[in-house]
Design an enzyme around this catalytic site. Structure first.
Site, short mmCIF file in Angstrom:
data_model
loop_
_atom_site.label_atom_id
_atom_site.label_comp_id
_atom_site.label_asym_id
_atom_site.label_seq_id
_atom_site.Cartn_x
_atom_site.Cartn_y
_atom_site.Cartn_z
N ASN A 111 -33.98 -4.60 59.48
CA ASN A 111 -34.98 -4.57 60.56
C ASN A 111 -35.13 -5.90 61.29
O ASN A 111 -35.33 -5.93 62.51
CB ASN A 111 -36.33 -4.08 60.04
CG ASN A 111 -36.89 -4.95 58.93
OD1 ASN A 111 -36.14 -5.45 58.08
ND2 ASN A 111 -38.19 -5.12 58.91
N GLY A 186 -36.54 -5.77 51.23
CA GLY A 186 -36.19 -4.40 51.54
C GLY A 186 -37.19 -3.42 50.96
O GLY A 186 -38.37 -3.76 50.77
N SER A 187 -36.74 -2.23 50.66
CA SER A 187 -37.62 -1.16 50.20
C SER A 187 -38.02 -1.34 48.74
O SER A 187 -37.31 -1.98 47.95
CB SER A 187 -36.94 0.20 50.37
OG SER A 187 -35.88 0.33 49.45
N GLU A 208 -39.38 -9.08 48.19
CA GLU A 208 -40.20 -8.92 49.39
C GLU A 208 -40.07 -7.47 49.83
O GLU A 208 -39.09 -7.09 50.47
CB GLU A 208 -39.74 -9.89 50.49
CG GLU A 208 -39.90 -11.36 50.12
CD GLU A 208 -41.35 -11.78 50.00
OE1 GLU A 208 -42.24 -11.07 50.54
OE2 GLU A 208 -41.62 -12.82 49.38
N CYS A 242 -42.16 -4.68 58.19
CA CYS A 242 -42.79 -4.44 56.89
C CYS A 242 -44.29 -4.70 56.92
O CYS A 242 -45.02 -4.10 56.13
CB CYS A 242 -42.13 -5.29 55.81
SG CYS A 242 -42.28 -7.07 56.06
N GLU A 332 -44.07 4.89 53.38
CA GLU A 332 -44.17 3.84 54.38
C GLU A 332 -43.48 4.34 55.64
O GLU A 332 -42.32 4.77 55.59
CB GLU A 332 -43.51 2.55 53.89
CG GLU A 332 -43.61 1.41 54.89
CD GLU A 332 -42.94 0.14 54.40
OE1 GLU A 332 -43.09 -0.91 55.07
OE2 GLU A 332 -42.26 0.17 53.36
#
Length: 454
Positions: A111, A186-187, A208, A242, A332
């Site tokens: 992203n 990331g996820s 993160e 995020c 999310e």
């Protein structure tokens, strides 16, 4: 894995540890990024349809601000920190020495594919480490530019750039080499996999991650400003951020006013047809596009809702939610769809937030100081804002990171240096005084110990 082993051998020479070396690497990286500015703009536009202005705010400029701080503060960060010594150890002196961890692995998402790979790299270089960089394969144009920057600037025995499918490459790396630290953005789902791989060899990690970051708009909020400050980060990068507000909890008394203000500001930002705007991005790929389109069925669309699969375009969308069991309130969102939920009392709103514990961020809009503190204390979260949204991450003096399912550890500014450093504790004791009471036999010394050890 021979190429990764070469980083270990290079690190063990001690070449990366001097201030002069670290500073030179940071300056080279900065110069190379500046040299490739246009290439970065073009790549990010190709991958995510970002404008130059958005690139500068969220990618190039963000990175350059961080590296500027590191270059300026590096010498002071590296200095041993003196600390007080307790009475028991008088007349010793104590201090903390930051030392590099060794060979580290940094894995980035798609992203913000430029700065989310290179901003952690600043901390790793500043702390004196060797680094393996793994970019996202889902932003190929940006990955190609970064490859050019890294490989033209650094020896591969110092900074190694590794490409490929993350689901294959990362396990291969971590199963065949014991890193000294792994930094993953990331996820949450993939973060659990990274954590599991690292745990086999007790490798420390920074994760993160993300989560459903709530945005509370109370009856005491300044509605026009709240709408503007919510809409800007929510629809930046087409919502693929995020720390974007994931959903709004708005007090019933100001709900209609907020919706009107959001509509007005979205139109002001992107015009009557956001698809034609130079400042509105696109969804990264068809898989994400299809996932997001499913959410459009989960509530009453108040604005937007249009989409174009051929252009990977989804309009900035406001959607009113009454059923909290729908997918849009379970996952999310990570896209330009903003759920709006009405609440009548704080307890009801807190119950909704509690369904997704430890969000990465939380935002509260209110002009009541007592009320803002009540909200901040009531919800455990990574970081956030009062009367703002998302922009806390731009202040390098604040640690950025989550807690629980939204992350582990933090970075930015000095915190990046600390993340990639070990704090070595040292106590130095002189020989000119050697008190006998410290040594056996201890007969009759208990009262002295009680005074000395507190």
């Amino acid at each position: 894995m021979e190429s990764v082993q070469a980083l270990r051998q290079y690190f063990e020479t001690g070449a990366t540890q001097s201030y002069t070396f670290r500073l030179a690497q940071l300056e080279k990286l900065k110069a190379s990024v500046q040299q490739h500015e246009v290439d970065i703009f073009e790549a990010l536009h190709k991958d995510l349809r970002k404008s130059k202005e958005e690139c500068w705010i969220t990618e190039n400029g963000f990175f350059l601000s961080e590296i500027g701080v590191a270059i300026k503060q590096l010498k002071s960060w590296m200095q041993p920190k003196k600390v007080t010594t307790n009475l028991l150890n008088f007349p010793s002196k104590s201090y903390i020495v930051p030392e590099p961890l060794g060979v580290t692995l940094i894995i980035s998402p798609w992203n913000y594919p430029f700065q989310l790979l290179l901003t952690p790299l600043i901390g790793a270089i500043a702390a004196g480490n060797c680094v393996v960089l793994k970019p996202s394969e889902l932003a190929p144009a940006t990955a190609a530019v970064i490859k050019k920057i890294i490989e033209s600037t650094f020896d591969k025995n110092y900074i190694l750039y590794v490409e490929g499918d993350g689901a294959t490459v990362v396990p291969e790396l971590m199963n065949n080499f014991v890193f000294d630290h792994v930094f993953y953005t990331g996820s949450t789902a993939v973060g659990k996999i990274i954590y599991s791989l690292a745990a086999k060899n007790l490798v420390p990690v920074t994760l993160e991650l993300g989560g459903k970051s709530p945005c509370v708009v109370t009856a005491n909020a300044h509605i026009d400003i709240a709408a503007k400050r919510i809409a800007m980060p929510k629809f930046s990068n087409a919502g693929q951020m995020c720390v974007a507000p994931d959903y709004i909890l708005v007090h019933r008394s100001v709900k209609d006013a907020l919706i009107d203000a959001l509509k007005k500001n979205i139109q002001s930002f992107f015009g009557d047809n956001p698809q034609q705007s130079d400042y509105y991005g696109r969804i990264i790929n068809a898989k994400q596009f299809d996932r997001l389109c499913q959410y459009l069925q989960d509530g009453k669309i108040l604005m937007g809702g249009q989409f174009d699969h051929t252009d990977l375009y989804i309009a900035p969308t406001l959607i009113e939610i009454t059923d909290l069991n729908k997918g849009i309130m379970q996952d999310e969102i990570f896209g330009p769809i903003l759920p709006i939920i009405t609440y009548d009392d704080d307890a009801a709103a807190l119950k909704i937030i509690a369904q997704h514990k430890n969000p990465l961020a939380m935002y509260v809009f209110t002009n009541n100081t007592t009320e803002e503190q009540q909200w901040i204390k009531a919800v455990p979260f990574g970081g956030g804002c009062i009367n703002n949204a998302s922009l806390h991450l731009t202040n390098h003096r604040l640690p950025f990171g989550g807690r629980g399912a939204s992350g582990l550890g933090n970075y930015h500014g000095r915190f990046s240096f600390d993340t990639f450093s070990h704090k070595k504790a040292i106590m130095k004791t002189p020989n000119w005084l050697d008190l006998a009471l410290k040594y056996p036999p201890y007969t009759g010394k208990l009262s002295l110990f009680k005074k000395a050890i507190k």
